[in-house]
Design an enzyme around this catalytic site. Structure first.
Site, PDB file in Angstrom:
ATOM      1  N   CYS A  58       0.826  -0.885  -0.223  1.00  0.00           N
ATOM      2  CA  CYS A  58       0.248  -0.160  -0.145  1.00  0.00           C
ATOM      3  C   CYS A  58       1.621   1.293   0.111  1.00  0.00           C
ATOM      4  CB  CYS A  58      -1.359   0.001   1.201  1.00  0.00           C
ATOM      5  SG  CYS A  58      -1.370   1.346   1.300  1.00  0.00           S
ATOM      6  N   TYR A  89      -7.897   4.679  -9.966  1.00  0.00           N
ATOM      7  CA  TYR A  89      -7.190   3.769  -8.063  1.00  0.00           C
ATOM      8  C   TYR A  89      -8.294   3.123  -8.480  1.00  0.00           C
ATOM      9  CZ  TYR A  89      -6.990   2.708  -3.148  1.00  0.00           C
ATOM     10  OH  TYR A  89      -7.041   1.553  -2.368  1.00  0.00           O
ATOM     11  N   GLU A 101       1.139  -0.144  -7.124  1.00  0.00           N
ATOM     12  CA  GLU A 101       1.541   0.886  -6.162  1.00  0.00           C
ATOM     13  C   GLU A 101       2.483   1.244  -6.432  1.00  0.00           C
ATOM     14  OE1 GLU A 101      -1.160   1.560  -2.807  1.00  0.00           O
ATOM     15  OE2 GLU A 101      -2.818   0.967  -4.039  1.00  0.00           O
ATOM     16  N   ASP A 136      -2.810  -7.112   2.396  1.00  0.00           N
ATOM     17  CA  ASP A 136      -3.358  -6.610   1.366  1.00  0.00           C
ATOM     18  C   ASP A 136      -2.919  -7.835   0.132  1.00  0.00           C
ATOM     19  OD1 ASP A 136      -4.312  -4.133   1.750  1.00  0.00           O
ATOM     20  OD2 ASP A 136      -2.257  -3.724   2.177  1.00  0.00           O
ATOM     21  N   TYR A 141      -0.035  -5.072  -5.043  1.00  0.00           N
ATOM     22  CA  TYR A 141       1.129  -4.973  -3.725  1.00  0.00           C
ATOM     23  C   TYR A 141       1.913  -5.657  -3.675  1.00  0.00           C
ATOM     24  CZ  TYR A 141      -4.070  -3.011  -2.222  1.00  0.00           C
ATOM     25  OH  TYR A 141      -5.097  -2.630  -2.083  1.00  0.00           O
ATOM     26  N   CYS A 204      -2.110   2.212   7.493  1.00  0.00           N
ATOM     27  CA  CYS A 204      -0.937   1.509   7.181  1.00  0.00           C
ATOM     28  C   CYS A 204      -0.533   0.048   7.516  1.00  0.00           C
ATOM     29  CB  CYS A 204      -0.002   2.482   8.422  1.00  0.00           C
ATOM     30  SG  CYS A 204       1.855   1.914   7.393  1.00  0.00           S
ATOM     31  N   CYS A 213      19.727  -4.850   6.647  1.00  0.00           N
ATOM     32  CA  CYS A 213      19.795  -4.805   5.118  1.00  0.00           C
ATOM     33  C   CYS A 213      21.197  -4.154   4.952  1.00  0.00           C
ATOM     34  CB  CYS A 213      18.827  -4.784   4.556  1.00  0.00           C
ATOM     35  SG  CYS A 213      19.014  -4.148   2.099  1.00  0.00           S
TER      36      CYS A 213
END
Length: 219
Positions: A58, A89, A101, A136, A141, A204, A213
């Site tokens: 998202c 959208y 997205e 999602d 996504y 969120c 990472c």
């Protein structure tokens, strides 16, 4: 039940060109300025700045991560990597445009290296989930890095290999992130631009793996 299963399967599979929605010739309306920085969303951007593009689920929460990063000049959310020109959208949510997205990041390479943006990208989501990110679900996504130039492409691939090794050591699955030269970026509607600045308690869904990472040093 068959109908629901069929719809879900379509969202998990990229559409063929013949299946894609037709879209439109003209860009859909969007904001003229960034809600937080007040800088022009579509430019012109100052000389010397560079662009990056990331898809990590998202785009509401993803964009906030990048506009908060030092050295980022402006951000915008939109759609990329699909077939349908100038999608809305609602159209992308059907899975019949092929777009992900994404967040467009305009940054000053003198203040923030592309590798630092890659680190934010990898650590902010789970890049092993295929056509989904947490709850999602769908091609919209998917995890993606769209690169501007050979240097970004090489650095993105190197970072993927490094992060894959770290994930393997942590018992995680294989990375499914798409890495490809940047396609056309279609700006999303004004309501979606800087959504979490306008709606601080909005949704969120970002959730990283908890695995750090380490970006390889570039020559």
């Amino acid at each position: 039940m068959f109908f629901l299963s069929d719809m879900l399967n379509k969202k998990l599979k990229m559409p063929a060109p013949a299946e894609a929605l037709p879209g439109r010739d003209r860009p859909i309306p969007t904001a003229s300025k960034h809600y937080v920085s007040k800088r022009p969303l579509k430019g012109p951007y100052p000389e010397g700045l560079e662009q990056a593009m990331f898809g990590l689920g998202c785009f509401w929460g993803a964009e906030r991560l990048f506009w908060q990063a030092p050295g980022v000049w402006v951000t915008a959310v939109g759609y990329a990597g699909g077939i349908t020109p100038n999608p809305t959208y609602q159209e992308t949510c059907t899975g019949l445009t092929g777009h992900a997205e994404v967040v467009l990041v305009v940054f000053d390479p003198k203040e923030v290296a592309y590798g630092q943006l890659l680190k934010i990208f990898w650590e902010a989501h789970d890049p092993t989930q295929g056509m989904r990110q947490g709850n999602d679900v769908g091609t919209t996504y998917r995890s993606a890095i769209y690169t501007y130039g050979e240097a970004q492409q090489a650095e993105a691939i190197a970072s993927r290999e490094a992060y894959q090794a770290a994930l393997k050591s942590a018992g995680r699955d294989k990375i499914t992130t798409e890495i490809a030269p940047a396609p056309e970026f279609y700006f999303a509607e004004e309501d979606h631009q800087q959504y979490l600045a306008k709606n601080p308690y909005g949704y969120c869904g970002l959730k990283g793996t908890g695995v750090s990472c380490a970006i390889p040093q570039q020559a």
